[in-house]
Design a protein around this motif. Sequence first.
Motif, PDB file in Angstrom:
ATOM      1  N   GLN A 149      18.427   2.965  27.034  1.00 42.41           N
ATOM      2  CA  GLN A 149      19.398   2.912  25.495  1.00 42.41           C
ATOM      3  C   GLN A 149      20.255   2.732  25.251  1.00 42.41           C
ATOM      4  N   THR A 150      20.719   3.988  24.509  1.00 42.98           N
ATOM      5  CA  THR A 150      21.536   5.068  23.824  1.00 42.98           C
ATOM      6  C   THR A 150      21.388   6.131  25.436  1.00 42.98           C
ATOM      7  N   LEU A 151      22.868   6.937  24.540  1.00 45.15           N
ATOM      8  CA  LEU A 151      23.452   7.752  25.436  1.00 45.15           C
ATOM      9  C   LEU A 151      23.499   9.107  24.779  1.00 45.15           C
ATOM     10  N   HIS A 152      23.135  10.105  25.196  1.00 47.37           N
ATOM     11  CA  HIS A 152      22.823  11.283  24.516  1.00 47.37           C
ATOM     12  C   HIS A 152      24.565  11.956  24.177  1.00 47.37           C
ATOM     13  N   ALA A 153      24.461  12.934  22.904  1.00 46.50           N
ATOM     14  CA  ALA A 153      26.050  12.461  22.772  1.00 46.50           C
ATOM     15  C   ALA A 153      26.271  13.978  21.492  1.00 46.50           C
ATOM     16  N   ILE A 154      26.678  14.489  21.616  1.00 49.95           N
ATOM     17  CA  ILE A 154      26.797  15.103  20.237  1.00 49.95           C
ATOM     18  C   ILE A 154      28.379  15.408  19.387  1.00 49.95           C
ATOM     19  N   TYR A 155      28.166  15.384  18.056  1.00 47.49           N
ATOM     20  CA  TYR A 155      29.246  15.606  17.567  1.00 47.49           C
ATOM     21  C   TYR A 155      29.216  17.101  16.659  1.00 47.49           C
ATOM     22  N   ILE A 156      30.064  17.752  16.917  1.00 48.00           N
ATOM     23  CA  ILE A 156      30.732  19.029  16.280  1.00 48.00           C
ATOM     24  C   ILE A 156      32.210  18.985  15.679  1.00 48.00           C
ATOM     25  N   GLU A 166      36.089  10.324  11.055  1.00 45.94           N
ATOM     26  CA  GLU A 166      34.488  10.205  10.562  1.00 45.94           C
ATOM     27  C   GLU A 166      34.264   9.205  10.749  1.00 45.94           C
ATOM     28  N   GLU A 167      34.584   8.134  10.259  1.00 44.30           N
ATOM     29  CA  GLU A 167      34.692   6.447  10.125  1.00 44.30           C
ATOM     30  C   GLU A 167      34.602   6.467  11.508  1.00 44.30           C
ATOM     31  N   PHE A 168      35.830   6.426  12.005  1.00 39.58           N
ATOM     32  CA  PHE A 168      35.645   6.289  13.874  1.00 39.58           C
ATOM     33  C   PHE A 168      34.987   6.942  14.932  1.00 39.58           C
ATOM     34  N   VAL A 169      34.612   7.509  14.547  1.00 46.08           N
ATOM     35  CA  VAL A 169      33.185   8.375  14.758  1.00 46.08           C
ATOM     36  C   VAL A 169      32.001   7.056  14.902  1.00 46.08           C
ATOM     37  N   ALA A 170      31.503   7.248  13.368  1.00 46.20           N
ATOM     38  CA  ALA A 170      30.467   6.298  12.925  1.00 46.20           C
ATOM     39  C   ALA A 170      30.646   5.164  13.785  1.00 46.20           C
ATOM     40  N   THR A 171      31.465   4.242  13.798  1.00 47.94           N
ATOM     41  CA  THR A 171      31.353   3.098  14.057  1.00 47.94           C
ATOM     42  C   THR A 171      31.855   2.736  15.574  1.00 47.94           C
ATOM     43  N   SER A 172      32.223   4.095  16.695  1.00 49.44           N
ATOM     44  CA  SER A 172      33.011   3.500  17.487  1.00 49.44           C
ATOM     45  C   SER A 172      31.091   4.155  18.335  1.00 49.44           C
ATOM     46  N   ALA A 173      30.537   5.367  17.804  1.00 51.18           N
ATOM     47  CA  ALA A 173      29.038   5.617  18.515  1.00 51.18           C
ATOM     48  C   ALA A 173      27.954   4.438  18.341  1.00 51.18           C
ATOM     49  N   GLN A 174      28.608   3.841  17.093  1.00 56.24           N
ATOM     50  CA  GLN A 174      27.289   2.561  17.357  1.00 56.24           C
ATOM     51  C   GLN A 174      27.812   1.441  17.868  1.00 56.24           C
ATOM     52  N   GLN A 175      29.372   1.032  17.832  1.00 57.21           N
ATOM     53  CA  GLN A 175      29.518   0.152  19.598  1.00 57.21           C
ATOM     54  C   GLN A 175      29.104   0.472  20.427  1.00 57.21           C
ATOM     55  N   TYR A 176      28.572   1.634  21.456  1.00 55.98           N
ATOM     56  CA  TYR A 176      29.353   2.402  22.785  1.00 55.98           C
ATOM     57  C   TYR A 176      28.098   3.055  22.694  1.00 55.98           C
ATOM     58  N   HIS A 177      26.660   2.727  21.505  1.00 54.89           N
ATOM     59  CA  HIS A 177      25.278   2.764  21.470  1.00 54.89           C
ATOM     60  C   HIS A 177      25.511   4.483  21.368  1.00 54.89           C
ATOM     61  N   LEU A 178      25.579   5.587  21.252  1.00 58.26           N
ATOM     62  CA  LEU A 178      25.651   7.030  21.211  1.00 58.26           C
ATOM     63  C   LEU A 178      24.220   7.270  20.567  1.00 58.26           C
ATOM     64  N   ASP A 179      23.503   8.221  21.202  1.00 57.47           N
ATOM     65  CA  ASP A 179      22.359   8.473  20.303  1.00 57.47           C
ATOM     66  C   ASP A 179      23.148   9.863  20.146  1.00 57.47           C
ATOM     67  N   LEU A 180      24.019  10.218  18.973  1.00 58.22           N
ATOM     68  CA  LEU A 180      25.110  11.117  18.558  1.00 58.22           C
ATOM     69  C   LEU A 180      24.618  12.005  17.539  1.00 58.22           C
ATOM     70  N   LYS A 181      24.244  13.531  17.900  1.00 56.42           N
ATOM     71  CA  LYS A 181      23.964  14.215  16.818  1.00 56.42           C
ATOM     72  C   LYS A 181      25.105  14.711  16.109  1.00 56.42           C
ATOM     73  N   ARG A 182      25.130  15.106  14.989  1.00 52.33           N
ATOM     74  CA  ARG A 182      25.723  15.832  14.002  1.00 52.33           C
ATOM     75  C   ARG A 182      25.980  17.294  13.700  1.00 52.33           C
ATOM     76  N   TYR A 183      26.543  17.945  14.142  1.00 52.40           N
ATOM     77  CA  TYR A 183      26.257  19.014  13.211  1.00 52.40           C
ATOM     78  C   TYR A 183      27.821  20.138  12.406  1.00 52.40           C
ATOM     79  N   ALA A 184      27.831  20.744  11.474  1.00 48.86           N
ATOM     80  CA  ALA A 184      28.458  20.978  11.209  1.00 48.86           C
ATOM     81  C   ALA A 184      28.827  22.277  11.267  1.00 48.86           C
ATOM     82  N   LEU A 185      29.166  22.742  12.207  1.00 49.19           N
ATOM     83  CA  LEU A 185      28.749  23.925  12.578  1.00 49.19           C
ATOM     84  C   LEU A 185      29.779  24.700  13.602  1.00 49.19           C
TER      85      LEU A 185
END
Length: 305
Positions: A149-156, A166-185
């Motif tokens: 029911q979500t799609l795995h995704a990684i945001y580096i 940052e705002e577009f990633v957040a809104t589009s991840a919600q819109q497209y049902h991404l299970d988004l993990k965020r890493y500032a690495l």
Amino acid sequence: MTTSSACQNQQDARINGIAKSDGSEGLTASAGLPRTLPDVCFELQARIDAFLCEKTEDDVLRKVQSQVRESMDVIRQALSRYGPDHLSLSYNGGKDCLVLLVLILACLPGWDASCPTPTPTPTPTPCGTGTPEPPRPSPAASAPAASSQTLHAIYIVSNDPFTEVEEFVATSAQQYHLDLKRYALPMRPALEAYLGDRPVVKAVFLGTRRTDPHGEFLTHFDPTDAGWPQFMRVHPVIDWHYVEIWAFIRHLQIPFCDLYNRGFTSLGGVTDTRPNPALAVSGDTSKFRPAYELRDDDEERLGRN
């Protein structure tokens, strides 16, 4: 509405084959109700089906149609090998991974995570084009897997990321049902951390294209190099050109990050990215044309340090 009338309506809304889009359009709302992943997948699938059945004399759009078919075939191969629960997407809100995300979601209907290979049924030639389409799932199987029911995704995250990104990633991840993990690495430790958090992931979709750094010799499926976290890298859009990416986004009216409207053509961080000088209006470096007006692949990264 019949398939041919849907195609005609799509063509009537176009000028010279390209939609008049500035990235503000969204998926169709349904009485203000939250949209489920199947809702999104079926709408995107319908948009792409309509696009593929369009008859056009525009050489770019005809090439995009060919690219879409090839990319969706690669995505279906990945789904068949791994199943959606074991696949992830590298997503940073950029144009290339946005195209890839839309294509992945359009491929999800009909796939069962417990049995990745769909049950195909014969598909008629669309709109009499004479070009057969790949087999499509039967209606009985036409729903994304219940466990997906979500799609795995990684945001580096880039160093000093743009607020707009940052705002577009957040809104589009919600819109497209991404299970988004965020890493500032940096990339390698980010991938190590991600696979530690999501050990189920066996393959990652990447929006890399042939003209990107280190993209020249990649194929559709490449394992990671020795010394890196081990997974299969999947490159469905590797052979797309810059103008084809933008023709797809604008023709299908896919919302995109507003920085592209301000002359940015390749998105990094605030400290290493600026509007592309090739898009400066009459040499004025304070005014820039939108990213989709650039034509040359070789000029795409002129705004990156």
